[in-house]
Design a protein around this motif. Structure first.
Motif, PDB file in Angstrom:
ATOM      1  N   UNK A  66     -44.586  30.819  29.079  1.00 47.75           N
ATOM      2  CA  UNK A  66     -45.968  30.336  29.096  1.00 47.75           C
ATOM      3  C   UNK A  66     -46.044  28.819  29.242  1.00 47.75           C
ATOM      4  N   UNK A  67     -44.962  28.134  28.956  1.00 50.67           N
ATOM      5  CA  UNK A  67     -44.938  26.672  28.996  1.00 50.67           C
ATOM      6  C   UNK A  67     -44.074  26.118  30.126  1.00 50.67           C
ATOM      7  N   UNK A  68     -43.494  26.973  30.937  1.00 47.81           N
ATOM      8  CA  UNK A  68     -42.555  26.530  31.978  1.00 47.81           C
ATOM      9  C   UNK A  68     -43.240  25.621  32.991  1.00 47.81           C
ATOM     10  N   UNK A  69     -42.594  24.505  33.307  1.00 45.98           N
ATOM     11  CA  UNK A  69     -43.126  23.533  34.261  1.00 45.98           C
ATOM     12  C   UNK A  69     -42.525  23.753  35.645  1.00 45.98           C
ATOM     13  N   UNK A  70     -43.380  23.814  36.635  1.00 42.63           N
ATOM     14  CA  UNK A  70     -42.945  24.038  38.016  1.00 42.63           C
ATOM     15  C   UNK A  70     -41.991  22.933  38.465  1.00 42.63           C
ATOM     16  N   UNK A  71     -40.863  23.348  39.012  1.00 46.15           N
ATOM     17  CA  UNK A  71     -39.863  22.404  39.506  1.00 46.15           C
ATOM     18  C   UNK A  71     -38.766  22.109  38.508  1.00 46.15           C
ATOM     19  N   UNK A  72     -39.078  22.210  37.207  1.00 46.11           N
ATOM     20  CA  UNK A  72     -38.102  21.934  36.152  1.00 46.11           C
ATOM     21  C   UNK A  72     -37.655  23.215  35.469  1.00 46.11           C
ATOM     22  N   UNK A  73     -38.555  24.187  35.358  1.00 52.19           N
ATOM     23  CA  UNK A  73     -38.257  25.451  34.687  1.00 52.19           C
ATOM     24  C   UNK A  73     -38.799  26.614  35.517  1.00 52.19           C
TER      25      UNK A  73
END
Length: 335
Positions: A66-73
């Motif tokens: 739910x907290x994943x950041x696009x490009x990093x996670x």
């Protein structure tokens, strides 16, 4: 020597010779590692990340997804068989980590793709903290389960963890982005931050394209790409400068009480932000964010009163995660 080799094989699922071969530019039977690493299940240095007692994988992977950041996670696959993947900024280079949701016999399967094998220990420690693998779920359950209102929650989710951080500085910045907004809104701000100020990976890996921005760069940035009020952007720059200069330390040896006071002394950092950083970046198991709307709502649905929290010490962070996981229909079910 035989015992050493057996231990290495048990932890890393590889022999010492195979680990030495698993460095950038070399390929082992597990596939290429480092700059040429591929996002396949067989690539990278394989690890078995051991944990004690039960482990609530569904809740932990859901929390991170739910907290994943696009490009990093990114989180791939379906619930029950998901893989969490993220990039890592490390002392000697960069890396990509993959952790599988489906547990082994007391461990999580992990693969590390490192540009420098010297970062293996650091990367492993960071992922262990992120997944809270050194927790003692028996001690947590014994204390929280003694409370009549928490006992059903503990029984429903044995081994619930309190996720830490793979990068303490990153977590602190993300905490500021999450001030007084929903998880989804904080995630959108994080996505914008990565897209505008993140460091591109030398070679992308699946959906992973960037490293999270470092504190040095953010301290001198106008941050206009975020579309936030100047007061919030000023808070981000102030925090980033404090982290970059060492005025605020978030390493594993930092004194939690002192660090919290230093954070609160920064303009724009309040109790919620300082407490959230203390819980996740510093791994404090005894944080209760009394002003958190979702915590209060979950406690209410469970029939619990935050005024009773002294009895939950020293595991209030875990109590808070139980409240965050209380379903909206729980009050009726418990009545």
């Amino acid at each position: 020597m035989r015992q050493f080799n057996d231990t290495i094989r048990e932890i890393y699922a590889a022999t010492p010779t195979e680990l030495r071969a698993a460095r950038p530019g070399r390929a082992s039977r597990f596939g290429p590692v480092g700059r040429r690493a591929q996002a396949s299940a067989s690539a990278g240095v394989p690890l078995r990340l051991a944990y004690r007692g039960p482990y609530a994988t569904a809740e932990v992977f859901g929390y991170l997804a739910r907290r994943a950041l696009t490009g990093v996670e990114e989180v791939t696959g379906d619930p029950g068989g998901r893989t969490y993947r993220r990039s890592l900024r490390l002392p000697h280079g960069s890396g990509v980590v993959e952790v599988d949701e489906r547990p082994g016999d007391g461990w999580l399967e992990c693969r590390l793709h490192l540009t420098e094998l010297r970062d293996l220990t650091t990367a492993t420690q960071r992922i262990r903290r992120l997944f809270d693998l050194d927790a003692d779920p028996y001690a947590v359950a014994e204390r929280l389960g003694a409370d009549a209102t928490l006992a059903p929650l503990v029984a429903a989710r044995p081994g619930l963890r309190s996720p830490g951080a793979a990068d303490a500085h990153e977590l602190a910045v993300r905490a500021v982005l999450g001030q007084q907004v929903s998880v989804a809104a904080g995630q959108r701000l994080g996505n914008a931050l990565v897209a505008a100020y993140g460091t591109p990976l030398a070679e992308s890996s699946g959906g992973l394209t960037h490293l999270f921005p470092d504190a040095d760069g953010l301290a001198d940035s106008p941050l206009t790409a975020l579309g936030m009020p100047e007061s919030r952007r000023a808070t981000l720059r102030t925090l980033a400068a404090a982290l970059a200069t060492g005025a605020v330390r978030l390493d594993t040896g930092a004194d939690r009480d002192r660090t919290e006071k230093e954070l609160l002394a920064l303009r724009g950092i309040g109790p919620w932000t300082a407490g959230y950083i203390r819980m996740r970046a510093l791994g404090d198991p005894d944080v209760l964010l009394e002003g958190d709307v979702a915590v209060r709502a979950g406690a209410s649905r469970a029939g619990a009163f935050l005024e009773d929290s002294e009895g939950w010490r020293p595991w209030r962070s875990y109590a808070m995660h139980h409240f965050w996981n209380v379903p909206k229909a729980a009050r009726a079910a418990l009545a």
